[in-house]
Design an enzyme around this catalytic site. Structure first.
Site, PDB file in Angstrom:
ATOM      1  N   LYS A 173       0.930  -1.252   0.019  1.00 46.51           N
ATOM      2  CA  LYS A 173      -0.014   0.076   0.004  1.00 46.51           C
ATOM      3  C   LYS A 173       0.927   1.127  -0.007  1.00 46.51           C
ATOM      4  O   LYS A 173       1.612   1.445   0.850  1.00 46.51           O
ATOM      5  CB  LYS A 173      -0.749   0.015   1.448  1.00 46.51           C
ATOM      6  N   GLU A 248      10.894   1.895   9.909  1.00 48.13           N
ATOM      7  CA  GLU A 248      11.717   2.857   9.501  1.00 48.13           C
ATOM      8  C   GLU A 248      10.952   4.125   9.784  1.00 48.13           C
ATOM      9  O   GLU A 248       9.875   4.275   8.948  1.00 48.13           O
ATOM     10  CB  GLU A 248      11.943   2.750   8.076  1.00 48.13           C
ATOM     11  N   CYS A 282      13.395  11.953   5.652  1.00 41.84           N
ATOM     12  CA  CYS A 282      13.437  11.480   6.843  1.00 41.84           C
ATOM     13  C   CYS A 282      15.005  11.755   7.291  1.00 41.84           C
ATOM     14  O   CYS A 282      15.474  11.871   8.683  1.00 41.84           O
ATOM     15  CB  CYS A 282      13.171  10.114   7.221  1.00 41.84           C
ATOM     16  N   GLU A 384      10.002  16.066  15.566  1.00 42.92           N
ATOM     17  CA  GLU A 384      10.192  16.003  14.026  1.00 42.92           C
ATOM     18  C   GLU A 384       9.212  17.098  13.389  1.00 42.92           C
ATOM     19  O   GLU A 384       7.827  17.021  13.456  1.00 42.92           O
ATOM     20  CB  GLU A 384       9.783  14.625  13.427  1.00 42.92           C
TER      21      GLU A 384
HETATM   22  P1  NAD Z   1       2.153   8.081   8.142  1.00 44.29           P
HETATM   23  O1  NAD Z   1       2.889   7.212   9.178  1.00 44.29           O
HETATM   24  O2  NAD Z   1       1.273   8.849   8.449  1.00 44.29           O
HETATM   25  O3  NAD Z   1       1.925   7.164   6.951  1.00 44.29           O
HETATM   26  C1  NAD Z   1       2.740   6.251   6.478  1.00 44.29           C
HETATM   27  C2  NAD Z   1       1.899   5.079   5.598  1.00 44.29           C
HETATM   28  O4  NAD Z   1       1.275   4.341   6.766  1.00 44.29           O
HETATM   29  C3  NAD Z   1       0.916   5.384   4.761  1.00 44.29           C
HETATM   30  O5  NAD Z   1       0.856   4.544   3.630  1.00 44.29           O
HETATM   31  C4  NAD Z   1      -0.587   5.447   5.734  1.00 44.29           C
HETATM   32  O6  NAD Z   1      -1.543   5.311   4.824  1.00 44.29           O
HETATM   33  C5  NAD Z   1      -0.065   4.049   6.333  1.00 44.29           C
HETATM   34  N1  NAD Z   1      -0.833   3.927   7.822  1.00 44.29           N
HETATM   35  C6  NAD Z   1      -1.106   5.072   8.375  1.00 44.29           C
HETATM   36  N2  NAD Z   1      -1.992   4.445   9.297  1.00 44.29           N
HETATM   37  C7  NAD Z   1      -1.797   3.099   9.283  1.00 44.29           C
HETATM   38  C8  NAD Z   1      -2.527   1.857  10.042  1.00 44.29           C
HETATM   39  N3  NAD Z   1      -3.091   2.071  11.116  1.00 44.29           N
HETATM   40  N4  NAD Z   1      -2.379   0.557   9.597  1.00 44.29           N
HETATM   41  C9  NAD Z   1      -1.441   0.556   8.509  1.00 44.29           C
HETATM   42  N5  NAD Z   1      -0.844   1.585   7.690  1.00 44.29           N
HETATM   43  C10 NAD Z   1      -1.064   2.788   8.305  1.00 44.29           C
HETATM   44  O7  NAD Z   1       3.662   8.723   7.540  1.00 44.29           O
HETATM   45  P2  NAD Z   1       3.687   9.894   6.394  1.00 44.29           P
HETATM   46  O8  NAD Z   1       3.057  11.199   6.987  1.00 44.29           O
HETATM   47  O9  NAD Z   1       3.182   9.289   5.269  1.00 44.29           O
HETATM   48  O10 NAD Z   1       5.291   9.928   6.349  1.00 44.29           O
HETATM   49  C11 NAD Z   1       6.177  10.877   6.884  1.00 44.29           C
HETATM   50  C12 NAD Z   1       6.790  10.205   8.059  1.00 44.29           C
HETATM   51  O11 NAD Z   1       7.607   9.119   7.466  1.00 44.29           O
HETATM   52  C13 NAD Z   1       7.769  11.144   8.788  1.00 44.29           C
HETATM   53  O12 NAD Z   1       7.763  10.759  10.168  1.00 44.29           O
HETATM   54  C14 NAD Z   1       9.360  10.550   8.406  1.00 44.29           C
HETATM   55  O13 NAD Z   1      10.245  10.868   9.050  1.00 44.29           O
HETATM   56  C15 NAD Z   1       8.773   9.019   8.037  1.00 44.29           C
HETATM   57  N6  NAD Z   1       9.729   8.607   7.096  1.00 44.29           N
HETATM   58  C16 NAD Z   1      10.810   7.780   7.630  1.00 44.29           C
HETATM   59  C17 NAD Z   1      11.731   7.107   6.676  1.00 44.29           C
HETATM   60  C18 NAD Z   1      12.816   6.274   7.157  1.00 44.29           C
HETATM   61  O14 NAD Z   1      13.474   5.592   6.375  1.00 44.29           O
HETATM   62  N7  NAD Z   1      13.186   6.234   8.396  1.00 44.29           N
HETATM   63  C19 NAD Z   1      11.632   7.625   5.176  1.00 44.29           C
HETATM   64  C20 NAD Z   1      10.540   8.319   4.733  1.00 44.29           C
HETATM   65  C21 NAD Z   1       9.707   8.848   5.794  1.00 44.29           C
END
Ligand code: NAD
Length: 482
Positions: A173, A248, A282, A384
């Site tokens: 997804k 991650e 990130c 963050e």
């Molecule tokens: P998010 O956690 O809101 O969403 C990430 C994904 O998780 C989306 O596809 C979302 O639909 C899904 N999701 C949300 N709730 C869920 C649930 N209950 N069950 C399963 N899936 C669910 O994050 P975002 O706002 O899309 O991305 C930003 C964040 O990602 C920032 O905190 C950033 O630091 C982090 N990030 C980390 C890395 C890394 O490699 N460590 C890389 C890129 C981004």
């Protein structure tokens, strides 16, 4: 325009016939709809993956590798179309999508196409007991891959490619905020000859489609990139089901600048590590610590350079920063900037405002922002922000900066600028971060372990680490007669 789920090699509407709006953040308008998938769609995707698993998991490595290479080639051939889709969906500059996002997505598939044929397992001879152990590394089965919006195709493929290379079938997804390039990937996979059901892509919200993946009893491993709060929720849901987890998560990375660094290279790179992709990486170095002896010089030069950055239409070659990904996200980032006027010990040095771009007045643009702080304990240094906002603060000793660098809940990456080798070695020993860059930033070798510690997650992606994650080791111990 409506996009569809990709299940069993076919493009299908959501079973509930429910749709979600998809926004173009550079204009602030709805430009399409995506499936609002639910548990029934995830179940259909799971069933397709389950059917495909026996064939794919036993396919010859050369064949698997060939198909993954073909997917890589398909991505490269569509560089322009995919980069355009990414820029439109995410708001990032087209030049960035062309130079970084899409080439890296192709590289992910090519890297794991090669890695599939190079992966090996261990054997241990138990001397004196007439026994030999060998370890089989078997694909897990059906696995779930969930990715965020900041580097959409780049991070989506970073999970899918090793999962497939290891012989798993996938229910994936992408973020509902940036679904477009994941949708286009389905067509590329079909053209590459990926057997039906090996990869299934379900679009929708995290709370419904995502939730159905993480709580599915037979999806045995979850590779997730996203926010720390979501990661914690996934861990709470999946851990009691004994799923394998790779998480991650967020970061609050220090960028530590010593006076003996190569000043010009440091300045140019710090501009990038602060504001690339509107600061929505990130790995961006959002806490800049500068040795006191060069602090004023750096501050003056850095602010002058930041003021030269052009915020504008992602499709213009002259734009350094495009739009933030959504209105909600821009509001969140601006709410942090507003703290500079409320909490003591903070001073807004440049930026902080929304930007209105001519002809794209509805877009979610904002100025690159630099805030001077006097304590690492302040909210801006602890939470963050994930936008074009960095803080500046001087330090006087290695011990002091090390303590501040580590004094955050996160531990994803750190950047160090110095020409002193002993200091590099000392700091690298003690910095609490999974990835440390010295005199560079975001230089990636895909063989290296990638991931964070503390609230930045558990597990490592990249190279053989990813193939180990996506396989289940099984040790076979054979004793033989004298
Ligand atoms: P998010 O956690 O809101 O969403 C990430 C994904 O998780 C989306 O596809 C979302 O639909 C899904 N999701 C949300 N709730 C869920 C649930 N209950 N069950 C399963 N899936 C669910 O994050 P975002 O706002 O899309 O991305 C930003 C964040 O990602 C920032 O905190 C950033 O630091 C982090 N990030 C980390 C890395 C890394 O490699 N460590 C890389 C890129 C981004």
């Amino acid at each position: 325009m409506r996009i569809q789920n990709y299940i069993a090699g076919e493009f299908t509407d959501p079973i509930s016939a429910q749709w979600l709006d998809n926004y173009n953040p550079s204009e602030g308008v709805v430009y399409g709809q995506i499936p609002n998938s639910n548990q029934a769609d995830v179940e259909a995707a799971y069933k397709a993956a389950e059917r495909a698993f026996p064939g794919w998991s036993r396919s010859a490595l050369e064949e698997r590798s060939r198909i993954l290479s073909e997917i890589s080639r398909g991505i490269q051939e569509r560089l322009d179309a995919l980069a355009t889709a990414e820029a439109k969906d995410n708001g990032k500059p087209l030049t960035l999508a062309k130079q970084i996002d899409i080439p890296r997505a192709a590289a992910n598939f090519q890297f794991f196409a090669n890695a599939a044929t190079q992966f090996s397992s261990e054997s241990h001879e138990t001397v004196g007991r007439n026994a030999v152990n060998f370890t089989l590394r078997k694909p897990i089965g059906v696995v779930g891959c969930i990715s965020p919006w900041n580097l959409p195709l780049y991070l989506f493929t970073w999970k899918i490619a090793p999962a497939l290379a290891a012989g798993n079938c996938v229910v994936a997804k992408p973020s509902e905020v940036t679904p477009m390039t994941a949708y286009l990937l389905g067509e590329i996979c079909n053209e590459a000859g990926l057997p039906k059901g090996v990869l299934n892509i379900v679009h929708g919200l995290g709370s419904t489609a995502g939730q159905a993946i993480i709580s599915h009893p037979n999806i045995k491993a979850i590779s997730f990139t996203g926010g720390t709060a979501t990661g914690a929720h996934i861990a709470r849901t999946a851990a009691p089901m004994f799923k394998k987890l790779s998480l991650e998560l967020g970061g609050k990375n220090p960028n530590i600048i010593f006076a003996d660094a190569d000043y010009d290279k440091m300045l140019a790179t710090t501009l990038r590590s602060s504001f690339a992709n509107q600061g929505q990486i990130c790995l961006c170095g959002s806490r800049i610590f500068v040795e006191a002896s060069i602090y004023e010089r750096f501050k003056t030069d850095f602010i002058a350079k930041v003021k030269e950055l052009k915020v504008g239409d992602p499709f213009s070659d002259t734009s350094n920063l495009g739009a933030l990904v959504s209105e909600e996200h821009r509001n969140k980032v601006l709410s942090y900037v507003a703290l500079a006027g409320q909490e003591s010990g903070m001073k807004l040095l440049t930026g902080g405002n929304k930007v209105v771009v001519k002809g794209k007045e509805g877009g979610y643009y904002m100025e690159p922002t630099v805030i001077e702080v006097t304590s690492n304990k302040c909210t801006l240094n602890q939470e963050e922000i994930f936008g074009p906002v960095v803080t500046l603060m001087p330090f006087t000793s290695e011990e002091e900066v090390l303590e501040m660098a580590n004094d955050v809940p996160y531990g994803l990456s750190a950047t160090l600028w110095t020409s002193n080798l002993s200091r590099t070695m000392r700091m690298s020993q003690y910095l609490q971060a999974g990835i440390i860059w010295v005199n560079t930033w975001l230089l990636r070798d895909l063989r290296t372990p990638f991931g964070g510690m503390k609230a930045s997650g558990v597990g490592r992606e990249g190279g053989l680490e990813a193939l180990r994650f996506f396989t289940e080791p099984k040790n076979v111990c054979i004793q033989y007669d004298e």
